[in-house]
Each structure stands twice: as C-alpha cells, then as structure tokens.
Design a protein around this motif. Structure first.
Motif, mmCIF file in Angstrom:
data_model
loop_
_atom_site.group_PDB
_atom_site.id
_atom_site.type_symbol
_atom_site.label_atom_id
_atom_site.label_comp_id
_atom_site.label_asym_id
_atom_site.label_seq_id
_atom_site.Cartn_x
_atom_site.Cartn_y
_atom_site.Cartn_z
ATOM 1 N N PRO A 239 0.809 -1.212 0.000
ATOM 2 C CA PRO A 239 0.000 0.000 0.000
ATOM 3 C C PRO A 239 0.844 1.264 0.000
ATOM 4 O O PRO A 239 1.916 1.314 0.600
ATOM 5 N N VAL A 240 0.351 2.288 -0.702
ATOM 6 C CA VAL A 240 0.966 3.608 -0.673
ATOM 7 C C VAL A 240 0.240 4.404 0.394
ATOM 8 O O VAL A 240 -0.925 4.774 0.233
ATOM 9 N N PHE A 241 0.889 4.635 1.516
ATOM 10 C CA PHE A 241 0.211 5.221 2.659
ATOM 11 C C PHE A 241 -0.016 6.717 2.495
ATOM 12 O O PHE A 241 0.663 7.386 1.710
ATOM 13 N N ALA A 242 -0.982 7.225 3.290
ATOM 14 C CA ALA A 242 -1.243 8.656 3.300
ATOM 15 C C ALA A 242 -0.007 9.371 3.826
ATOM 16 O O ALA A 242 0.525 9.038 4.880
ATOM 17 N N ARG B 231 -6.987 12.002 0.619
ATOM 18 C CA ARG B 231 -8.446 11.946 0.804
ATOM 19 C C ARG B 231 -9.202 11.800 -0.516
ATOM 20 O O ARG B 231 -10.110 10.968 -0.618
ATOM 21 N N PRO B 232 -8.904 12.564 -1.567
ATOM 22 C CA PRO B 232 -9.644 12.376 -2.821
ATOM 23 C C PRO B 232 -9.252 11.123 -3.600
ATOM 24 O O PRO B 232 -9.931 10.758 -4.563
ATOM 25 N N GLY B 233 -8.176 10.470 -3.216
ATOM 26 C CA GLY B 233 -7.772 9.243 -3.906
ATOM 27 C C GLY B 233 -6.291 8.999 -3.753
ATOM 28 O O GLY B 233 -5.523 9.912 -3.449
ATOM 29 N N HIS B 234 -5.909 7.748 -3.934
ATOM 30 C CA HIS B 234 -4.498 7.396 -3.831
ATOM 31 C C HIS B 234 -4.241 6.155 -4.672
ATOM 32 O O HIS B 234 -5.193 5.450 -5.079
ATOM 33 N N PRO B 235 -2.994 5.849 -4.986
ATOM 34 C CA PRO B 235 -2.702 4.757 -5.923
ATOM 35 C C PRO B 235 -3.275 3.413 -5.498
ATOM 36 O O PRO B 235 -3.784 2.650 -6.337
ATOM 37 N N GLY C 42 -8.617 4.177 3.925
ATOM 38 C CA GLY C 42 -7.180 4.368 3.940
ATOM 39 C C GLY C 42 -6.472 3.352 3.070
ATOM 40 O O GLY C 42 -7.068 2.380 2.585
ATOM 41 N N ALA C 43 -5.184 3.591 2.876
ATOM 42 C CA ALA C 43 -4.413 2.760 1.943
ATOM 43 C C ALA C 43 -4.310 1.314 2.395
ATOM 44 O O ALA C 43 -4.395 0.393 1.576
ATOM 45 N N PHE C 44 -4.127 1.080 3.689
ATOM 46 C CA PHE C 44 -3.953 -0.306 4.123
ATOM 47 C C PHE C 44 -5.240 -1.101 3.929
ATOM 48 O O PHE C 44 -5.202 -2.253 3.482
ATOM 49 N N ASP C 45 -6.396 -0.510 4.271
ATOM 50 C CA ASP C 45 -7.660 -1.223 4.065
ATOM 51 C C ASP C 45 -7.888 -1.504 2.577
ATOM 52 O O ASP C 45 -8.390 -2.569 2.206
ATOM 53 N N ALA C 46 -7.539 -0.548 1.725
ATOM 54 C CA ALA C 46 -7.694 -0.759 0.282
ATOM 55 C C ALA C 46 -6.803 -1.897 -0.195
ATOM 56 O O ALA C 46 -7.214 -2.754 -0.989
ATOM 57 N N TRP C 47 -5.567 -1.920 0.292
ATOM 58 C CA TRP C 47 -4.658 -3.007 -0.080
ATOM 59 C C TRP C 47 -5.167 -4.344 0.439
ATOM 60 O O TRP C 47 -5.147 -5.361 -0.266
ATOM 61 N N LEU C 48 -5.643 -4.365 1.690
ATOM 62 C CA LEU C 48 -6.135 -5.599 2.289
ATOM 63 C C LEU C 48 -7.346 -6.129 1.511
ATOM 64 O O LEU C 48 -7.486 -7.338 1.283
ATOM 65 N N ALA C 49 -8.223 -5.221 1.083
ATOM 66 C CA ALA C 49 -9.390 -5.633 0.302
ATOM 67 C C ALA C 49 -8.978 -6.233 -1.038
ATOM 68 O O ALA C 49 -9.524 -7.255 -1.468
ATOM 69 N N HIS C 50 -8.011 -5.605 -1.698
ATOM 70 C CA HIS C 50 -7.554 -6.108 -3.002
ATOM 71 C C HIS C 50 -6.905 -7.483 -2.842
ATOM 72 O O HIS C 50 -7.133 -8.384 -3.647
ATOM 73 N N ARG C 51 -6.118 -7.651 -1.773
ATOM 74 C CA ARG C 51 -5.533 -8.965 -1.495
ATOM 75 C C ARG C 51 -6.626 -10.007 -1.289
ATOM 76 O O ARG C 51 -6.571 -11.121 -1.808
ATOM 77 N N SER C 52 -7.668 -9.651 -0.509
ATOM 78 C CA SER C 52 -8.731 -10.597 -0.180
ATOM 79 C C SER C 52 -9.583 -10.951 -1.390
ATOM 80 O O SER C 52 -10.136 -12.054 -1.473
ATOM 81 N N LEU C 53 -9.697 -10.027 -2.320
ATOM 82 C CA LEU C 53 -10.527 -10.240 -3.506
ATOM 83 C C LEU C 53 -10.059 -11.445 -4.318
ATOM 84 O O LEU C 53 -10.859 -12.118 -4.971
ATOM 85 N N SER C 54 -8.778 -11.743 -4.242
ATOM 86 C CA SER C 54 -8.217 -12.816 -5.065
ATOM 87 C C SER C 54 -8.882 -14.163 -4.835
ATOM 88 O O SER C 54 -8.915 -15.008 -5.726
ATOM 89 N N THR C 55 -9.385 -14.396 -3.631
ATOM 90 C CA THR C 55 -9.964 -15.708 -3.306
ATOM 91 C C THR C 55 -11.483 -15.727 -3.439
ATOM 92 O O THR C 55 -12.115 -16.717 -3.053
ATOM 93 N N LEU C 56 -12.088 -14.665 -3.963
ATOM 94 C CA LEU C 56 -13.547 -14.578 -3.990
ATOM 95 C C LEU C 56 -14.187 -15.749 -4.734
ATOM 96 O O LEU C 56 -15.162 -16.348 -4.245
ATOM 97 N N ASP C 57 -13.685 -16.090 -5.889
ATOM 98 C CA ASP C 57 -14.266 -17.184 -6.666
ATOM 99 C C ASP C 57 -14.225 -18.493 -5.883
ATOM 100 O O ASP C 57 -15.222 -19.227 -5.805
#
Length: 375
Positions: free
Chosen positions: A26-29, A46-50, A236-251
């Motif tokens: 994650p790219v932190f604030a 706040r308006p967005g991050h990588p 925040g960046a860490f939650d966004a990264w954690l969500a993207h990591r978790s998405l991989s196992t959705l199927d």
C-alpha cells in the motif's frame, strides 16, 4: 471475457515490471511531492491514492462499471442516496432490507425533507409494473434481501425506472458481483457492503458503488466522487490493499460457500427443529424462479426459524463449528439471531446462517448434531 477466477486474481494489476512485486504494497497517506501543476498528480490521500485506484479498477471490472470505494457499506449507501436526492424528492427503499438502511431513510432522509416510501422486496416489481414508481427520484433494491433472502426482478424494475427517470440502485451485498451484475440488468448503481462476502475475511470495513458506463452513469460517478471527496468517506491505503488482497480468493470462497449452503438448506428443510428455510438456490424456494434466471451463481447465506430464542442459544452451545456472530460472508461459518437487534420483523428464533469455507461435510455433520439436540 476471462473467467471469474482469473478476474478476481488479476483485476486491477498494472503491466508487469521486472523486479517489482506481483501485488504492490500500500501507498500510505503522506505528504506528496507537488509539481508545477499539483492537480495533475496525487497531492493528498483523501480524494484518492494509488492503492485505492487499483482496487477500484478490479471491483469495477467485476461489476461491469466504474467503481468508487468507500470506508463502509453504509457510507456507500449514504453517498448513493445523498448525492442524488434533494428536499421534496420521493425515495423508495425495501421495507425488509438491511435495517440500518431503513434507519438512515427514516431518521435522516426525512429530516432533510425527503419523502420516504418502504416497499417489501417481493412487491416492488408489481409496484413498478402498476406505474406506482412514477414520481420517485431514487429507488433502492436489495436482492437477495438481508436477512430473509427474498429476490426481486431487477430488470423489471429497471424498465420502469428508465421510463420515469428515477435512479435505480441495487444493494448487491449478499450476491456479490460474481453472483449478480445489476448494471447489466439495467440498474444505474450497483453497491455493496464489502465488509461482507466481497472481501470475506471479517477483518476490515468497506463499501463501494459502481456506476453504469453510460452518460448518465458518468454523471452519477462525478456526483458520487464529489460527495466522497467533500465528506472524507474514502478508505485508507492499508484497508484498500487488504481488500484487493482478499478479492483474489472470492471465486474459491463463493464456490465453497454456495456448495455448503445447498447442503445446509436441505438439512434444515428436512429437520423438525427448523421451519421456514430460505435459500434462493433451492428449487423449492419461492425466489428460485427469479434467482435462477437473474443470478450468475448462488450465495452462501441461508435463513430458517427455530422454536424460540432459547433454541438458538442451545444450537450454538451444541455446535463446535457454527459461531455466533452478526456479520456474514466470511470464511468462518456463523449464526445470527436477527431478532436480537430489533431492526427486522422476524420471529425470536429466526436465524441467518452464513456458510464459511470449512469442509462442507464437517459443517453439515456438526449442524445436524446440534439440531438433533434441540428435539
């Protein structure tokens, strides 16, 4: 289009650069370096991050739209409504949907002069067919509904709202984008509490809204983005990264959860300790005809009614694998006695079963033994 399993793993990925990780950290604030044109690049988180943008690309691809991610599911729902309606507008919400959504409508929308009408999920398509949605500015569906798992014909309601100009939003939390794609069925907005099945590990709070890739959808996206920027409802960046990591196992998670849900629904339907079993993937379920046509795959949530509150507590005591918890869609199998929260018109013994990813046979055997202890 690639298959679901590939899309959830590879969604949002950047082009390959040798020597860099497969999934960047994650790219932190933090303060950002400003160039001559500070608005041309990241300048504030706040308006967005990588890290957020790659997650939004991944989820938007699954929804078939353009995604904006919010700090919670309720932040997403609030943004969807409040970025559209104004004083005097009429809003239609499900009377049997998530109780906090109804609380938002009753306590806050009405305070701002919005006229709120509540309609049961099973009736909204008929209401639309009669023309009773004429004059509504915003219509919210939740299908399958939480917690009773009723299913609404999204395409039928979308035909009515498109004719009248109302914005149609669909709460897709229970189904997820792999189970149902509301934008393809005519909705303007697809939203969800990603705290639940989409991220699926019960370790973060998140929500999102995806807009259709149409002129109207792009205009709604601009409104929603402005609302999120001004209210600070992004993650925040860490939650966004954690969500993207978790998405991989959705199927994989949904496949196991639906497999277990099918077995659990049959067990409950055959057991004398349970009544009123609901799961839209079961042929005997009243929602099956619409669900089998509308949903791409079934969900992992089953509901049923036990004798009373004491019976639910006894079920949990006699079970080793089914845990008492109020969230759903995670990797652990849980039961929630919904009447304890006071927001749903359900009997005291009404239970929402959320099937996790433990072994299906183990879960069925454990639940069967716990049910047997009740009779």
């Amino acid at each position: 289009m690639t298959a679901d399993g590939t899309r959830v793993v590879r969604g949002g990925d950047e082009p390959v650069v040798p020597g860099t990780p497969l999934r960047p950290s994650p790219v932190f604030a933090a303060p950002y370096h400003l160039g001559e044109d500070p608005l041309a690049a990241d300048f504030y988180a706040r308006p967005g991050h990588p890290t957020l943008r790659v997650l939004e690309r991944a989820v938007g691809d699954l929804d078939g739209g353009d995604c904006l991610v919010f700090a919670t599911g309720m932040a997403a729902i609030s943004a969807a409504v409040l970025s559209v309606v104004r004083a005097g507008d009429r809003v239609v919400v499900p009377s049997d949907g998530y109780y906090q959504t109804r609380a938002l409508a009753a306590a806050d929308l009405t305070r701002f002069g919005v006229v709120v009408e509540q309609v049961p999920t099973l009736e909204i398509a008929d209401v639309a067919a009669r023309g009773d949605l004429d004059g509504a500015a915003f219509v919210l569906l939740e299908t399958p509904s939480n917690p009773q798992l009723d299913v609404c014909d999204i395409a039928a309601v979308a035909a009515a709202t498109q004719a009248t100009g109302a914005v149609l939003a669909v709460d897709n939390t229970t189904a997820t984008p792999l189970g149902q794609r509301p934008l393809e069925l005519g909705a303007d907005l697809a939203l969800a509490a990603d705290t639940k099945a989409l991220t699926g590990h019960s370790d973060l709070l998140m929500g999102h809204v995806s807009t259709a890739r149409t002129d109207r959808g792009r205009e709604l996206h601009t409104r929603l983005k402005g609302w999120r920027d001004r209210t600070g409802n992004g993650p925040g960046a860490f939650d966004a990264w954690l969500a993207h990591r978790s998405l991989s196992t959705l199927d994989l998670r949904l496949t196991r959860q639906a497999q277990t849900a099918a077995a659990v629904a049959e067990l409950l339907a055959a057991h004398p300790a349970a009544t009123g079993v609901r799961w839209p993937g079961r042929v005997a379920d009243p929602s099956y005809p619409i669900a089998s046509r509308q949903m791409r795959r079934m969900n992992g949530v089953v509901s049923a009614t036990l004798a009373d509150e004491a019976a639910v507590h006894a079920l949990v005591r006699h079970s080793d694998l089914w845990l008492a918890a109020t969230s759903f869609g995670g990797v652990h199998s849980t039961v929630d006695r919904r009447a304890q929260w006071g927001g749903d018109a359900v009997p005291a013994g009404f239970v929402r079963f959320s099937c996790g990813i433990e072994d299906t046979d183990d879960l069925v055997a454990d639940l069967g033994a716990a049910l047997d202890a009740l009779v």
